[in-house]
Design a protein around this motif. Structure first.
Motif, PDB file in Angstrom:
ATOM      1  N   LYS A  45       0.818  -1.206   0.000  1.00  0.00           N
ATOM      2  CA  LYS A  45       0.000   0.000   0.000  1.00  0.00           C
ATOM      3  C   LYS A  45       0.857   1.262   0.000  1.00  0.00           C
ATOM      4  O   LYS A  45       0.473   2.298  -0.560  1.00  0.00           O
ATOM      5  CB  LYS A  45      -0.910  -0.007   1.237  1.00  0.00           C
ATOM      6  N   THR A  46       2.041   1.184   0.621  1.00  0.00           N
ATOM      7  CA  THR A  46       2.897   2.357   0.794  1.00  0.00           C
ATOM      8  C   THR A  46       4.136   2.272  -0.096  1.00  0.00           C
ATOM      9  O   THR A  46       5.119   2.963   0.147  1.00  0.00           O
ATOM     10  CB  THR A  46       3.316   2.473   2.279  1.00  0.00           C
ATOM     11  N   SER A  47       4.097   1.431  -1.111  1.00  0.00           N
ATOM     12  CA  SER A  47       5.304   1.078  -1.853  1.00  0.00           C
ATOM     13  C   SER A  47       6.046   2.272  -2.438  1.00  0.00           C
ATOM     14  O   SER A  47       7.281   2.294  -2.460  1.00  0.00           O
ATOM     15  CB  SER A  47       4.944   0.091  -2.977  1.00  0.00           C
ATOM     16  N   ILE A  48       5.315   3.293  -2.896  1.00  0.00           N
ATOM     17  CA  ILE A  48       6.004   4.408  -3.561  1.00  0.00           C
ATOM     18  C   ILE A  48       6.782   5.282  -2.585  1.00  0.00           C
ATOM     19  O   ILE A  48       7.629   6.067  -2.995  1.00  0.00           O
ATOM     20  CB  ILE A  48       5.000   5.292  -4.338  1.00  0.00           C
ATOM     21  N   ASN A 216      13.813   6.465   6.918  1.00  0.00           N
ATOM     22  CA  ASN A 216      12.503   6.459   6.275  1.00  0.00           C
ATOM     23  C   ASN A 216      11.444   6.078   7.307  1.00  0.00           C
ATOM     24  O   ASN A 216      11.447   4.974   7.841  1.00  0.00           O
ATOM     25  CB  ASN A 216      12.490   5.464   5.108  1.00  0.00           C
ATOM     26  N   VAL A 217      10.551   7.008   7.604  1.00  0.00           N
ATOM     27  CA  VAL A 217       9.567   6.796   8.666  1.00  0.00           C
ATOM     28  C   VAL A 217       8.660   5.621   8.362  1.00  0.00           C
ATOM     29  O   VAL A 217       8.299   4.844   9.259  1.00  0.00           O
ATOM     30  CB  VAL A 217       8.725   8.080   8.876  1.00  0.00           C
ATOM     31  N   TYR A 218       8.271   5.446   7.099  1.00  0.00           N
ATOM     32  CA  TYR A 218       7.376   4.342   6.746  1.00  0.00           C
ATOM     33  C   TYR A 218       8.036   2.987   7.027  1.00  0.00           C
ATOM     34  O   TYR A 218       7.377   2.044   7.465  1.00  0.00           O
ATOM     35  CB  TYR A 218       6.983   4.431   5.273  1.00  0.00           C
ATOM     36  N   VAL A 219       9.318   2.892   6.756  1.00  0.00           N
ATOM     37  CA  VAL A 219      10.050   1.653   7.039  1.00  0.00           C
ATOM     38  C   VAL A 219      10.014   1.351   8.537  1.00  0.00           C
ATOM     39  O   VAL A 219       9.758   0.220   8.961  1.00  0.00           O
ATOM     40  CB  VAL A 219      11.503   1.748   6.534  1.00  0.00           C
ATOM     41  N   ASN A 220      10.262   2.380   9.347  1.00  0.00           N
ATOM     42  CA  ASN A 220      10.231   2.190  10.798  1.00  0.00           C
ATOM     43  C   ASN A 220       8.845   1.762  11.277  1.00  0.00           C
ATOM     44  O   ASN A 220       8.715   0.912  12.166  1.00  0.00           O
ATOM     45  CB  ASN A 220      10.645   3.478  11.508  1.00  0.00           C
ATOM     46  N   ILE A 504     -10.012  32.840  10.920  1.00  0.00           N
ATOM     47  CA  ILE A 504     -10.239  31.488  10.398  1.00  0.00           C
ATOM     48  C   ILE A 504      -8.897  30.792  10.285  1.00  0.00           C
ATOM     49  O   ILE A 504      -7.986  31.267   9.581  1.00  0.00           O
ATOM     50  CB  ILE A 504     -10.940  31.530   9.030  1.00  0.00           C
ATOM     51  N   VAL A 505      -8.762  29.665  10.974  1.00  0.00           N
ATOM     52  CA  VAL A 505      -7.484  28.946  11.027  1.00  0.00           C
ATOM     53  C   VAL A 505      -7.772  27.458  11.141  1.00  0.00           C
ATOM     54  O   VAL A 505      -8.863  27.055  11.566  1.00  0.00           O
ATOM     55  CB  VAL A 505      -6.639  29.443  12.225  1.00  0.00           C
ATOM     56  N   ALA A 506      -6.823  26.626  10.767  1.00  0.00           N
ATOM     57  CA  ALA A 506      -6.984  25.182  10.927  1.00  0.00           C
ATOM     58  C   ALA A 506      -6.534  24.753  12.313  1.00  0.00           C
ATOM     59  O   ALA A 506      -5.703  25.398  12.949  1.00  0.00           O
ATOM     60  CB  ALA A 506      -6.162  24.440   9.875  1.00  0.00           C
ATOM     61  N   ASP A 507      -7.092  23.621  12.773  1.00  0.00           N
ATOM     62  CA  ASP A 507      -6.573  23.035  14.013  1.00  0.00           C
ATOM     63  C   ASP A 507      -5.293  22.255  13.722  1.00  0.00           C
ATOM     64  O   ASP A 507      -4.354  22.255  14.500  1.00  0.00           O
ATOM     65  CB  ASP A 507      -7.626  22.153  14.701  1.00  0.00           C
ATOM     66  N   HIS A 508      -5.261  21.607  12.562  1.00  0.00           N
ATOM     67  CA  HIS A 508      -4.062  20.882  12.112  1.00  0.00           C
ATOM     68  C   HIS A 508      -4.279  20.520  10.654  1.00  0.00           C
ATOM     69  O   HIS A 508      -5.328  20.825  10.069  1.00  0.00           O
ATOM     70  CB  HIS A 508      -3.811  19.625  12.954  1.00  0.00           C
ATOM     71  N   CYS A 509      -3.316  19.871  10.039  1.00  0.00           N
ATOM     72  CA  CYS A 509      -3.445  19.487   8.637  1.00  0.00           C
ATOM     73  C   CYS A 509      -4.237  18.198   8.487  1.00  0.00           C
ATOM     74  O   CYS A 509      -4.462  17.459   9.456  1.00  0.00           O
ATOM     75  CB  CYS A 509      -2.061  19.305   8.008  1.00  0.00           C
ATOM     76  N   ALA A 510      -4.625  17.906   7.239  1.00  0.00           N
ATOM     77  CA  ALA A 510      -5.382  16.689   6.970  1.00  0.00           C
ATOM     78  C   ALA A 510      -4.518  15.451   7.127  1.00  0.00           C
ATOM     79  O   ALA A 510      -4.997  14.386   7.479  1.00  0.00           O
ATOM     80  CB  ALA A 510      -5.966  16.744   5.561  1.00  0.00           C
ATOM     81  N   SER A 511      -3.223  15.576   6.877  1.00  0.00           N
ATOM     82  CA  SER A 511      -2.317  14.442   7.003  1.00  0.00           C
ATOM     83  C   SER A 511      -0.951  14.945   7.422  1.00  0.00           C
ATOM     84  O   SER A 511      -0.506  15.990   6.968  1.00  0.00           O
ATOM     85  CB  SER A 511      -2.196  13.692   5.672  1.00  0.00           C
ATOM     86  N   SER A 512      -0.302  14.184   8.299  1.00  0.00           N
ATOM     87  CA  SER A 512       1.031  14.589   8.748  1.00  0.00           C
ATOM     88  C   SER A 512       2.076  13.529   8.432  1.00  0.00           C
ATOM     89  O   SER A 512       3.226  13.648   8.838  1.00  0.00           O
ATOM     90  CB  SER A 512       1.023  14.837  10.262  1.00  0.00           C
ATOM     91  N   ALA A 513       1.660  12.495   7.710  1.00  0.00           N
ATOM     92  CA  ALA A 513       2.601  11.411   7.413  1.00  0.00           C
ATOM     93  C   ALA A 513       3.494  11.788   6.248  1.00  0.00           C
ATOM     94  O   ALA A 513       3.092  12.499   5.328  1.00  0.00           O
ATOM     95  CB  ALA A 513       1.834  10.135   7.081  1.00  0.00           C
ATOM     96  N   GLY A 514       4.714  11.284   6.292  1.00  0.00           N
ATOM     97  CA  GLY A 514       5.664  11.537   5.221  1.00  0.00           C
ATOM     98  C   GLY A 514       6.881  10.646   5.373  1.00  0.00           C
ATOM     99  O   GLY A 514       6.972   9.855   6.319  1.00  0.00           O
ATOM    100  N   LYS A 515       7.806  10.759   4.457  1.00  0.00           N
ATOM    101  CA  LYS A 515       8.999   9.927   4.512  1.00  0.00           C
ATOM    102  C   LYS A 515       9.883  10.294   5.686  1.00  0.00           C
ATOM    103  O   LYS A 515      10.618   9.457   6.212  1.00  0.00           O
ATOM    104  CB  LYS A 515       9.798  10.056   3.211  1.00  0.00           C
ATOM    105  N   THR A 516       9.840  11.553   6.105  1.00  0.00           N
ATOM    106  CA  THR A 516      10.664  12.001   7.209  1.00  0.00           C
ATOM    107  C   THR A 516       9.842  12.032   8.495  1.00  0.00           C
ATOM    108  O   THR A 516       8.615  11.972   8.471  1.00  0.00           O
ATOM    109  CB  THR A 516      11.239  13.395   6.922  1.00  0.00           C
ATOM    110  N   ASP A 517      10.538  12.154   9.605  1.00  0.00           N
ATOM    111  CA  ASP A 517       9.885  12.105  10.913  1.00  0.00           C
ATOM    112  C   ASP A 517       8.904  13.253  11.089  1.00  0.00           C
ATOM    113  O   ASP A 517       7.792  13.072  11.578  1.00  0.00           O
ATOM    114  CB  ASP A 517      10.959  12.150  12.008  1.00  0.00           C
ATOM    115  N   LEU A 518       9.317  14.460  10.690  1.00  0.00           N
ATOM    116  CA  LEU A 518       8.451  15.636  10.775  1.00  0.00           C
ATOM    117  C   LEU A 518       8.465  16.338   9.419  1.00  0.00           C
ATOM    118  O   LEU A 518       9.218  17.283   9.205  1.00  0.00           O
ATOM    119  CB  LEU A 518       8.935  16.582  11.882  1.00  0.00           C
TER     120      LEU A 518
END
Length: 648
Positions: A45-48, A216-220, A504-518
């Motif tokens: 699912k996360t291959s790319i 690579n965060v996904y690997v971990n 008008i502001v967001a509470d957070h983003c829709a997604s925070s996942a990525g290849k790096t930790d942050l």
């Protein structure tokens, strides 16, 4: 020969008492197989996003197998206990076999359900189970309701029950044919002692840090085991900064934070260690305008046209941006609603572990509500769901806000609702009613409105927008945009509109996942301040943290007040001093200039040069000066909350 052997019975092929070790071993093997298959599917699912180096692939499956075995040791404890306590003579009886097989059935079902849950959780958060999953176990009504509205739960459970029955039957047959021999109680006790010792050693000396071997965060994440991570998150929902993170001498940090927090309009009132209490002095008359702060669920910056989006899913906000003070370089402090609410209300950097909104002893804090209440404002926290969720009602109710949630709406006032709350248009109708009623007293109003519709299952009333309900995130974003537009247009007809500041502001983003930790690009959120005739339309490109919004609003209104906030008034801050905070529940990030400092447990610190457009980050030579600054901010915030210094 016939006489010699005529009375001899053939040796049975299987042991009648195989169940003591047979069932635990077979269930453990089943767990490892299911966990490995889950890992393979999530990898596909996360291959790319995976870096397929030899080290990463071997570590992913090798360390993954290690955690699977550890989890299996814990998981089979009930079967080990049953086999140890039941006498050998009873283990052949039908009652025991039925009891053992029922237990196996339950365990197999839990393993299959866990595998499906991991897929669903990964689809939402791109990670193994973590603090969020622990919260989900606590708030079962909302979460189960969300799942039922998002997925065909009945069909899934039926399939899982059928598979469970098949696998339980096969495991029972294999157990009967196993080569394990029966043991008397003394030998069973020795085996049990050895097993308990092994489990105890793993509890004491193994944690979830072993999987943190790759950049690579996904690997971990894939190298972990979901069930193991769930209980690890439950055990470590609060992290003591001094115990787990890089720290400096208290005296040095106390002096450093005072240097960092000092701004031209502020004056410290004492010299107490770690104290940042100061008087903020803004000359001239105060502008006692109404403040309507709308924190929008999961509104990533890249949903807006002003940040390059071409889908047209925020038509109202895009049009409003041209009439507003539009901030284009603002970063959310975290990845959860409670982190955003923490930043917007008490203006403090995120502390490791759980948000302060969810922690004990969070009453009577110095907050935006307390400052404005002291200025004669009527303060409100208006929420479309039930206030008990995520402890929001308790937190705001005990920090100088009146809480107004969905219980304030009658059934006829609700056009649509899902498990998270009423449709945003109904929330804003409630807010309009609340504000219009409050201003009649002659006192200004501060209303913090928290939306809910931009959340899985992404459902909303049909016919409002051109994207059908329950089709995905884009539809939910566009519906929320529609509801905000409806609210602002209605507000323009109210007598209180001309004297109101809309934020008008967001509470957070829709997604925070990525290849790096942050991945810093996943933390950028929009901010619009709209007040025709008072705030001139402009673009503010300076780097800014979510914790700076409170002081900036107070500065725009020219308020003088005593402050304990960690945030800056961005318009008073000298150029070059801008910084932002980003975090997960463990990793604490500090952005300044072109660098990102990440503090992690085990007292680790690293310097990165991030790409602010795609979130990639290249590790750089350690910037000791910026590391010291990051430590000062985070160590001070943690110290202050622990010592009660954030109280009014």
């Amino acid at each position: 020969m016939r006489t010699l052997f005529s009375g001899t019975k053939p040796t049975p092929k299987t042991s009648p008492h195989a169940s003591f070790l047979a069932r635990p071993v077979l269930v453990a093997l089943f767990l490892v197989i299911i966990s490995t298959l889950t890992r393979l599917l999530l990898l596909f699912k996360t291959s790319i996003d995976i870096d397929y180096s030899t080290r990463n692939v071997l570590g992913l499956f090798g360390i993954g197998l290690f955690y699977d075995v550890i989890n299996a040791l814990y998981f089979v404890f009930p079967l080990m206990l049953l086999g140890w306590l039941v006498p050998v003579g009873w283990q052949n009886k039908k009652g025991f076999r039925i009891t053992a097989n029922v237990l196996v059935f339950i365990m197999v079902f839990l393993l299959l359900l866990n595998a499906v849950s991991e897929w669903v959780f990964w689809d939402e958060f791109s990670s193994r189970f973590n603090f969020i999953a622990v919260d989900y176990l606590i708030y079962t009504q909302e979460v189960i309701g969300n799942i039922r509205q998002s997925y065909p739960v009945g069909i899934i459970i039926s399939i899982l029950l059928l598979l469970t029955a098949i696998f339980t039957f096969l495991l029972a047959r294999l157990a009967e044919q196993s080569a394990f021999r029966s043991f008397r109680f003394g030998m069973r006790s020795l085996v049990m002692v050895g097993y308990v010792v092994i489990v105890a050693v793993t509890v004491l000396f193994v944690d979830n840090k072993v999987r943190q071997f790759s950049s690579n965060v996904y690997v971990n994440e894939l190298a972990g085991n979901g069930m193991y991570e769930l209980f690890s998150a439950y055990q470590h929902n609060e992290l003591d900064y001094n115990q787990f993170y890089l720290k400096s001498d208290d005296g040095k940090v106390s002096a450093e934070i005072r240097t960092l927090i000092k701004t031209p309009e502020s004056h410290f009132i004492n010299n107490k260690p770690f104290s940042i209490e100061r008087n903020i002095v803004n000359p001239g008359p105060e502008q006692r305008r109404n403040i309507v702060l709308i924190s929008v669920e999961s509104l990533s910056a890249d949903f807006l046209g002003g940040f390059g989006n071409t889908q047209g899913i925020t038509p109202f906000l895009d049009s409003l941006a041209g009439s507003s003070l539009f901030f284009t370089n603002l970063y959310a402090t975290g990845t959860r609603t409670v982190r955003g609410l923490e930043a917007l209300s008490i203006c403090t950097p995120p502390t490791p572990g759980q948000s302060i909104v969810r922690r004990p002893k969070n009453e009577g804090l110095f907050s935006l509500g307390s400052v404005l209440k002291g200025k004669g404002y009527q303060t409100r926290f208006i929420y479309g769901g039930y206030g008990y969720f995520d402890n929001m009602g308790y937190f705001f109710g005990h920090n100088d806000y009146k809480v107004v949630d969905r219980t304030a709406l009658s059934k006829k006032e609700i056009d649509y609702e899902n498990i998270w709350g009423v449709a945003d248009e109904n929330l804003f109708q409630l807010a309009d009613k609340e504000i219009s009623g409050a201003v009649k007293s002659g006192k200004p109003v501060f209303a913090h409105i928290m939306t809910t519709s931009n959340h899985r299952p992404y459902t909303y009333p049909e016919g409002r927008i051109d994207i059908p309900s329950h089709t995905g995130r884009e539809g939910a974003v566009k519906y929320t945009d529609f509801a905000i537009g409806q609210f602002i247009r209605r507000a323009r007809t109210r007598p209180w509109f001309k004297n109101t500041l809309f934020v008008i502001v967001a509470d957070h983003c829709a997604s925070s996942a990525g290849k790096t930790d942050l991945p810093v690009d996943r933390y950028k959120i929009p901010l619009l301040i709209y007040a025709p005739g008072f705030v001139k339309p402009a673009v503010m490109p300076r780097l800014m943290s979510q914790i700076d919004l409170g002081p900036t609003i107070l500065g725009l209104l020219n308020f003088s007040y005593r402050s304990k906030f960690f945030g800056y008034d961005i318009f008073k801050l000298e150029p070059g001093r801008e910084r932002a905070f980003v975090s997960t529940y463990q990793s604490l990030g500090y952005i300044k200039n072109d660098s990102l400092i990440i503090l992690k447990p085990q007292k680790l610190a690293a310097t990165f040069l991030p790409d602010f457009k795609n979130g990639a980050a290249r590790q750089a030579q350690q910037n000791k000066h910026l590391v010291d600054e990051a430590v000062a901010w985070y160590q001070s915030a943690s110290f202050q909350f622990r010592q009660g210094m954030m109280k009014k």
